[in-house]
Enzyme design. Structure first.
Site, PDB file in Angstrom:
ATOM      1  N   GLU A 110       7.544   2.483  -8.478  1.00 13.61           N
ATOM      2  CA  GLU A 110       8.490   3.419  -7.883  1.00 13.61           C
ATOM      3  C   GLU A 110       8.015   4.867  -8.033  1.00 13.61           C
ATOM      4  O   GLU A 110       8.221   5.687  -7.136  1.00 13.61           O
ATOM      5  CB  GLU A 110       9.876   3.240  -8.510  1.00 13.61           C
ATOM      6  CG  GLU A 110      10.569   1.941  -8.149  1.00 13.61           C
ATOM      7  CD  GLU A 110      10.045   0.741  -8.947  1.00 13.61           C
ATOM      8  OE1 GLU A 110      10.425  -0.393  -8.621  1.00 13.61           O
ATOM      9  OE2 GLU A 110       9.255   0.942  -9.889  1.00 13.61           O
ATOM     10  N   PRO A 142      -4.528  -6.615 -15.212  1.00 13.38           N
ATOM     11  CA  PRO A 142      -3.175  -7.132 -15.465  1.00 13.38           C
ATOM     12  C   PRO A 142      -2.120  -6.046 -15.238  1.00 13.38           C
ATOM     13  O   PRO A 142      -2.363  -4.857 -15.470  1.00 13.38           O
ATOM     14  CB  PRO A 142      -3.231  -7.557 -16.938  1.00 13.38           C
ATOM     15  CG  PRO A 142      -4.695  -7.757 -17.227  1.00 13.38           C
ATOM     16  CD  PRO A 142      -5.396  -6.741 -16.389  1.00 13.38           C
ATOM     17  N   ARG A 143      -0.946  -6.481 -14.811  1.00 15.02           N
ATOM     18  CA  ARG A 143       0.124  -5.534 -14.486  1.00 15.02           C
ATOM     19  C   ARG A 143       0.648  -4.820 -15.722  1.00 15.02           C
ATOM     20  O   ARG A 143       0.950  -3.631 -15.683  1.00 15.02           O
ATOM     21  CB  ARG A 143       1.268  -6.290 -13.801  1.00 15.02           C
ATOM     22  CG  ARG A 143       2.493  -5.443 -13.447  1.00 15.02           C
ATOM     23  CD  ARG A 143       2.204  -4.499 -12.316  1.00 15.02           C
ATOM     24  NE  ARG A 143       3.399  -3.786 -11.880  1.00 15.02           N
ATOM     25  CZ  ARG A 143       3.419  -2.918 -10.885  1.00 15.02           C
ATOM     26  NH1 ARG A 143       2.296  -2.657 -10.227  1.00 15.02           N
ATOM     27  NH2 ARG A 143       4.538  -2.301 -10.542  1.00 15.02           N
ATOM     28  N   GLY A 161      -3.185   3.361 -14.382  1.00 19.12           N
ATOM     29  CA  GLY A 161      -3.289   4.457 -13.436  1.00 19.12           C
ATOM     30  C   GLY A 161      -4.667   4.690 -12.856  1.00 19.12           C
ATOM     31  O   GLY A 161      -4.944   5.771 -12.333  1.00 19.12           O
ATOM     32  N   GLU A 162      -5.550   3.684 -12.912  1.00 21.65           N
ATOM     33  CA  GLU A 162      -6.915   3.881 -12.424  1.00 21.65           C
ATOM     34  C   GLU A 162      -7.283   2.911 -11.303  1.00 21.65           C
ATOM     35  O   GLU A 162      -8.465   2.762 -10.983  1.00 21.65           O
ATOM     36  CB  GLU A 162      -7.923   3.695 -13.564  1.00 21.65           C
ATOM     37  CG  GLU A 162      -7.904   4.771 -14.606  1.00 21.65           C
ATOM     38  CD  GLU A 162      -9.117   4.687 -15.527  1.00 21.65           C
ATOM     39  OE1 GLU A 162      -9.929   5.612 -15.494  1.00 21.65           O
ATOM     40  OE2 GLU A 162      -9.250   3.680 -16.239  1.00 21.65           O
ATOM     41  N   LEU A 183      -0.353  -1.651  -0.088  1.00 19.26           N
ATOM     42  CA  LEU A 183      -0.784  -0.488   0.672  1.00 19.26           C
ATOM     43  C   LEU A 183      -1.934   0.260   0.011  1.00 19.26           C
ATOM     44  O   LEU A 183      -2.675   0.969   0.682  1.00 19.26           O
ATOM     45  CB  LEU A 183       0.396   0.466   0.877  1.00 19.26           C
ATOM     46  CG  LEU A 183       1.529  -0.087   1.735  1.00 19.26           C
ATOM     47  CD1 LEU A 183       2.677   0.903   1.804  1.00 19.26           C
ATOM     48  CD2 LEU A 183       1.037  -0.421   3.124  1.00 19.26           C
ATOM     49  N   GLU A 184      -2.067   0.135  -1.305  1.00 25.00           N
ATOM     50  CA  GLU A 184      -3.147   0.862  -1.985  1.00 25.00           C
ATOM     51  C   GLU A 184      -4.518   0.410  -1.485  1.00 25.00           C
ATOM     52  O   GLU A 184      -5.328   1.254  -1.089  1.00 25.00           O
ATOM     53  CB  GLU A 184      -3.009   0.712  -3.496  1.00 25.00           C
ATOM     54  CG  GLU A 184      -1.793   1.446  -4.040  1.00 25.00           C
ATOM     55  CD  GLU A 184      -1.574   1.239  -5.518  1.00 25.00           C
ATOM     56  OE1 GLU A 184      -1.007   2.134  -6.157  1.00 25.00           O
ATOM     57  OE2 GLU A 184      -1.967   0.182  -6.045  1.00 25.00           O
TER      58      GLU A 184
END
Length: 421
Positions: free
Chosen positions: A59, A267-268, A309-310, A336-337
């Site tokens: 988000e 991993p998430r 974040g990478e 979308l990334e």
């Protein structure tokens, strides 16, 4: 219904505190920020602030272009950004630093909500996607704070799960001034949940307007130069329990035909980094990790991205992207990334969190759905072995991505009108 809901929230408070204790063991500085969960924190003068709530990393990423537009159009308004998760908090810090005031969203207890609103004093509240907290919504209504749900989405599964609380949620949604839905389907579901049809509009998905991080393509190219420019490389991003083993088995299948292939696996959740490392090593792969060696060498078969974040530079460095949360019934993550970087996308059968976006990519030829985990290796292999098809799918993914842009402008128009009112 709201009084009953509030009573249950108070009764659950001991469990909430226990959860805080558990999380504090996992995240080092989390103990210091517990009071924020009850609306207790030190803040600068935030009168007239614009408040954006984004529950977690996904988000926050979706809200990034909107927050940047707010900073540009309302430079004198303090910006408050709340999250629920520590990873979301870290992402806010990474993207915006001290240009916004970040605090954790308080639990939906009346006294916590009132403290939070007294401290932040927003003139506008923007809730990203699907966070419906009755006491928070009623608190904004009582104080005359216009409330807007932006990038609103509601899966069929969530709609069914809300059924026992529909009367309560209908009352909460009537406190909302505007709902800017991602799609016609999301708009219809919000109306079914009880939103005033006159307050619901379709603005599109903010994630289509997300910027490609500056330098990401160049960083991806630099990675390729270091581990071997011609190596076939695929990435499994945002994976969950029940998916990593399927991904590693798929890579074993890929290696039989392409012995120099490299798998990047991300991993998430950080708590799974160590578990995935053990799984990779137990299967006999030659591996390394982002936190230790930074970049894999030519002899490594698996590279574990155990940082947050990478992803974008690694999407840029891969030939094919599998987006996790879709082989198991999590609902999928942001397709979308990789599409923004012209990478072909593979997903599993469970994509209800991003159903319309995923379908748009599939119809446009930029993505493919893998119905069984056993078929993932074959799907990856087909693309890695067919460079022409791989590049064509990547171009189609980017075309779909570009065609859907513009949601930020539409949402900003709604915000402007609301603030003028």
């Amino acid at each position: 219904m709201r009084y009953l809901y509030t009573l249950l929230m108070y009764l659950a408070t001991p469990l909430i505190v226990l959860r805080l204790l558990t999380r504090g063991m996992r995240y080092g500085n989390y103990h210091q920020r517990w009071p924020e969960r009850f609306g207790i924190f030190k803040a600068p003068d935030l009168r007239g602030s614009i408040w954006v709530h984004a529950v977690s990393v996904g988000e926050v990423n979706a809200a990034e272009p909107l927050i940047k537009a707010l900073r540009q159009d309302y430079p004198n308004a303090p910006l408050v950004v709340t999250t629920v998760t520590p990873t979301g908090s870290a992402r806010v810090q990474q993207l915006f630093g001290n240009s916004v005031f970040h605090v954790y969203l308080p639990y939906d207890l009346p006294f916590s909500v009132q403290r939070f609103l007294r401290q932040t004093r927003p003139r506008l509240a923007l809730i990203v996607e699907t966070e419906i907290w009755p006491n928070l919504y009623f608190g904004c209504y009582r104080r005359g704070i216009p409330l807007m749900i932006v990038n609103a989405r509601l899966s069929g599964r969530s709609l069914r799960g809300y059924a026992p609380m529909r009367a309560l949620l209908r009352s909460a949604l009537r406190c909302v001034r505007q709902i800017a839905a991602q799609s016609r389907t999301d708009a219809a579901r919000y109306r079914l949940l009880g939103a005033d049809p006159a307050q619901v509009t379709v603005s599109g998905n903010l994630k289509f307007d997300m910027p490609v991080p500056e330098g990401a393509p160049e960083a991806g190219e630099a990675f390729r130069q270091q581990w071997g420019r011609l190596r076939p490389v695929w990435i499994a991003a945002s994976t969950h329990e029940g998916e990593e083993l399927a991904v590693l088995e798929a890579h074993l299948e890929v290696l039989k035909r392409l012995p120099d292939a490299l798998l990047l696996i991300a991993p998430r959740h950080p708590e799974r980094f160590r578990l995935v490392e053990h799984a990779v090593r137990s299967l006999g792969f030659s591996m390394t990790m982002r936190s230790t060696d930074r970049i894999p060498g030519e002899s490594h078969q698996v590279f574990l991205i155990d940082t947050m974040g990478e992803l974008m530079p690694f999407f840029a460095a891969a030939d094919v992207a599998f987006v996790g949360g879709s082989l198991v019934p999590i609902g999928g993550h942001n397709v979308l990334e990789p599409a923004a970087l012209s990478r072909p996308v593979l997903v599993g059968p469970h994509t209800f969190n991003f159903e319309e976006i995923t379908l748009a990519l599939i119809r446009g030829g930029g993505a493919k759905r893998v119905l069984l985990s056993e078929a993932l290796g074959g799907a990856v292999l087909d693309l890695l072995q067919d460079g022409t098809r791989c590049k064509h799918m990547g171009r189609q993914a980017r075309i779909v991505f570009d065609s859907e842009r513009g949601a930020v402008g539409r949402v900003m128009g709604l915000i402007d009108r609301m603030l003028q009112e």
